[in-house]
Scaffold this motif. Sequence first.
Motif, PDB file in Angstrom:
ATOM      1  N   ILE A  89      -5.636  10.073   4.198  1.00 57.25           N
ATOM      2  CA  ILE A  89      -5.753   8.699   4.377  1.00 57.25           C
ATOM      3  C   ILE A  89      -4.789   8.085   5.405  1.00 57.25           C
ATOM      4  O   ILE A  89      -3.851   8.835   5.883  1.00 57.25           O
ATOM      5  CB  ILE A  89      -5.297   7.959   3.086  1.00 57.25           C
ATOM      6  N   PRO A  90      -5.300   6.939   5.803  1.00 53.26           N
ATOM      7  CA  PRO A  90      -4.302   6.429   6.972  1.00 53.26           C
ATOM      8  C   PRO A  90      -3.082   5.951   6.790  1.00 53.26           C
ATOM      9  O   PRO A  90      -2.919   5.404   5.577  1.00 53.26           O
ATOM     10  CB  PRO A  90      -5.019   5.065   7.709  1.00 53.26           C
ATOM     11  N   LYS A  91      -1.803   6.206   7.557  1.00 53.86           N
ATOM     12  CA  LYS A  91      -0.492   5.760   7.197  1.00 53.86           C
ATOM     13  C   LYS A  91      -0.256   4.267   7.720  1.00 53.86           C
ATOM     14  O   LYS A  91      -0.613   4.196   8.618  1.00 53.86           O
ATOM     15  CB  LYS A  91       0.527   6.800   7.831  1.00 53.86           C
ATOM     16  N   HIS A  92       0.626   3.648   7.022  1.00 53.89           N
ATOM     17  CA  HIS A  92       1.056   2.472   7.545  1.00 53.89           C
ATOM     18  C   HIS A  92       1.729   2.886   8.853  1.00 53.89           C
ATOM     19  O   HIS A  92       2.878   3.735   8.920  1.00 53.89           O
ATOM     20  CB  HIS A  92       1.755   1.670   6.817  1.00 53.89           C
ATOM     21  N   GLY A  93       1.532   2.166   9.910  1.00 51.32           N
ATOM     22  CA  GLY A  93       2.053   2.313  11.352  1.00 51.32           C
ATOM     23  C   GLY A  93       1.553   3.354  12.113  1.00 51.32           C
ATOM     24  O   GLY A  93       2.001   3.581  13.119  1.00 51.32           O
ATOM     25  N   GLY A  94       0.464   3.880  11.850  1.00 46.42           N
ATOM     26  CA  GLY A  94      -0.284   4.838  12.438  1.00 46.42           C
ATOM     27  C   GLY A  94      -0.075   6.344  11.933  1.00 46.42           C
ATOM     28  O   GLY A  94       0.851   6.690  11.235  1.00 46.42           O
ATOM     29  N   GLY A  95      -0.990   6.979  12.276  1.00 50.44           N
ATOM     30  CA  GLY A  95      -1.127   8.534  11.758  1.00 50.44           C
ATOM     31  C   GLY A  95      -1.762   8.670  10.525  1.00 50.44           C
ATOM     32  O   GLY A  95      -2.268   7.773  10.156  1.00 50.44           O
ATOM     33  N   TRP A  96      -1.803  10.041   9.889  1.00 51.91           N
ATOM     34  CA  TRP A  96      -2.500  10.214   8.633  1.00 51.91           C
ATOM     35  C   TRP A  96      -1.523  11.026   7.755  1.00 51.91           C
ATOM     36  O   TRP A  96      -0.744  11.500   8.211  1.00 51.91           O
ATOM     37  CB  TRP A  96      -3.601  11.208   9.138  1.00 51.91           C
ATOM     38  N   HIS A  97      -1.836  10.810   6.634  1.00 47.81           N
ATOM     39  CA  HIS A  97      -1.092  11.482   5.325  1.00 47.81           C
ATOM     40  C   HIS A  97      -1.970  11.875   4.495  1.00 47.81           C
ATOM     41  O   HIS A  97      -3.422  11.686   4.082  1.00 47.81           O
ATOM     42  CB  HIS A  97      -0.675  10.292   4.541  1.00 47.81           C
ATOM     43  N   ASP A  98      -1.837  13.302   4.228  1.00 53.34           N
ATOM     44  CA  ASP A  98      -2.618  14.282   3.303  1.00 53.34           C
ATOM     45  C   ASP A  98      -2.107  14.154   1.987  1.00 53.34           C
ATOM     46  O   ASP A  98      -0.908  14.512   1.651  1.00 53.34           O
ATOM     47  CB  ASP A  98      -2.477  15.619   3.620  1.00 53.34           C
ATOM     48  N   LEU A  99      -3.032  13.683   0.727  1.00 54.85           N
ATOM     49  CA  LEU A  99      -2.685  13.676  -0.395  1.00 54.85           C
ATOM     50  C   LEU A  99      -3.155  14.854  -0.989  1.00 54.85           C
ATOM     51  O   LEU A  99      -4.275  15.195  -1.022  1.00 54.85           O
ATOM     52  CB  LEU A  99      -3.263  12.418  -1.233  1.00 54.85           C
ATOM     53  N   ASP A 100      -2.444  15.834  -1.441  1.00 48.78           N
ATOM     54  CA  ASP A 100      -2.850  17.085  -2.055  1.00 48.78           C
ATOM     55  C   ASP A 100      -2.893  16.985  -3.438  1.00 48.78           C
ATOM     56  O   ASP A 100      -1.902  16.380  -4.423  1.00 48.78           O
ATOM     57  CB  ASP A 100      -1.796  18.270  -1.637  1.00 48.78           C
ATOM     58  N   ARG A 101      -3.890  17.558  -4.275  1.00 52.22           N
ATOM     59  CA  ARG A 101      -3.890  17.471  -5.646  1.00 52.22           C
ATOM     60  C   ARG A 101      -2.927  17.995  -6.334  1.00 52.22           C
ATOM     61  O   ARG A 101      -2.495  17.704  -7.412  1.00 52.22           O
ATOM     62  CB  ARG A 101      -5.342  18.217  -6.143  1.00 52.22           C
ATOM     63  N   VAL A 102      -2.293  19.208  -5.696  1.00 52.41           N
ATOM     64  CA  VAL A 102      -1.266  19.723  -6.288  1.00 52.41           C
ATOM     65  C   VAL A 102       0.166  19.402  -6.114  1.00 52.41           C
ATOM     66  O   VAL A 102       0.833  19.048  -7.263  1.00 52.41           O
ATOM     67  CB  VAL A 102      -1.093  21.236  -5.962  1.00 52.41           C
ATOM     68  N   GLN A 103       0.381  18.617  -4.945  1.00 57.47           N
ATOM     69  CA  GLN A 103       1.626  18.210  -4.743  1.00 57.47           C
ATOM     70  C   GLN A 103       1.784  16.765  -5.377  1.00 57.47           C
ATOM     71  O   GLN A 103       2.876  16.493  -5.547  1.00 57.47           O
ATOM     72  CB  GLN A 103       1.961  18.323  -3.261  1.00 57.47           C
ATOM     73  N   ASP A 104       0.747  15.967  -5.039  1.00 60.57           N
ATOM     74  CA  ASP A 104       0.936  14.487  -5.318  1.00 60.57           C
ATOM     75  C   ASP A 104      -0.302  14.316  -6.365  1.00 60.57           C
ATOM     76  O   ASP A 104      -1.387  13.266  -6.112  1.00 60.57           O
ATOM     77  CB  ASP A 104       0.657  13.640  -4.232  1.00 60.57           C
ATOM     78  N   PRO A 105      -0.313  14.603  -7.689  1.00 61.18           N
ATOM     79  CA  PRO A 105      -1.455  14.674  -8.625  1.00 61.18           C
ATOM     80  C   PRO A 105      -1.687  13.244  -8.986  1.00 61.18           C
ATOM     81  O   PRO A 105      -2.736  12.895  -9.019  1.00 61.18           O
ATOM     82  CB  PRO A 105      -0.850  15.379  -9.891  1.00 61.18           C
ATOM     83  N   TYR A 106      -0.503  12.335  -8.990  1.00 61.92           N
ATOM     84  CA  TYR A 106      -0.867  10.962  -9.557  1.00 61.92           C
ATOM     85  C   TYR A 106      -1.381  10.032  -8.735  1.00 61.92           C
ATOM     86  O   TYR A 106      -2.367   9.176  -8.890  1.00 61.92           O
ATOM     87  CB  TYR A 106       0.443  10.316 -10.242  1.00 61.92           C
ATOM     88  N   SER A 107      -0.940  10.391  -7.236  1.00 59.62           N
ATOM     89  CA  SER A 107      -1.475   9.291  -6.208  1.00 59.62           C
ATOM     90  C   SER A 107      -2.970   9.852  -5.753  1.00 59.62           C
ATOM     91  O   SER A 107      -3.819   9.176  -5.678  1.00 59.62           O
ATOM     92  CB  SER A 107      -0.731   9.628  -5.040  1.00 59.62           C
ATOM     93  N   TYR A 108      -3.233  11.263  -6.082  1.00 62.31           N
ATOM     94  CA  TYR A 108      -4.483  11.707  -5.782  1.00 62.31           C
ATOM     95  C   TYR A 108      -5.499  11.053  -6.687  1.00 62.31           C
ATOM     96  O   TYR A 108      -6.556  10.607  -6.318  1.00 62.31           O
ATOM     97  CB  TYR A 108      -4.430  13.343  -5.721  1.00 62.31           C
ATOM     98  N   TRP A 109      -5.061  11.431  -7.867  1.00 61.70           N
ATOM     99  CA  TRP A 109      -6.088  10.732  -9.172  1.00 61.70           C
ATOM    100  C   TRP A 109      -6.311   9.085  -8.916  1.00 61.70           C
ATOM    101  O   TRP A 109      -7.293   8.862  -9.324  1.00 61.70           O
ATOM    102  CB  TRP A 109      -5.716  11.449 -10.404  1.00 61.70           C
ATOM    103  N   PHE A 110      -5.219   8.718  -8.759  1.00 65.27           N
ATOM    104  CA  PHE A 110      -5.377   7.060  -8.720  1.00 65.27           C
ATOM    105  C   PHE A 110      -6.208   6.513  -7.315  1.00 65.27           C
ATOM    106  O   PHE A 110      -6.805   5.817  -7.669  1.00 65.27           O
ATOM    107  CB  PHE A 110      -4.031   6.309  -8.572  1.00 65.27           C
TER     108      PHE A 110
END
Length: 83
Positions: A38-59
Amino acid sequence: MAERNKTADVVLKGLLIAQVLVGGAFVGFWLWAGKATIPKHGGGWHDLDRVQDPYSYWFLIIGISFALIAFPIRYLYQGPPKR
């Protein structure tokens, strides 16, 4: 009162169906890959991983599903709001 324009109805339905297909493709790919980029605020990209960020990923999956899949399908079945 103005008549309903059939061309506008067909175009709107086509756009909503395209939105559902694009949303389904995003959700399907994110579920298959196990991570979402997903795009990050201020530029760049952020990876949401199902294992590392489960709540953010599923939301994110739930939010995109409602916004790009459920609401257009609801609109297609119920039609536009009546005034």
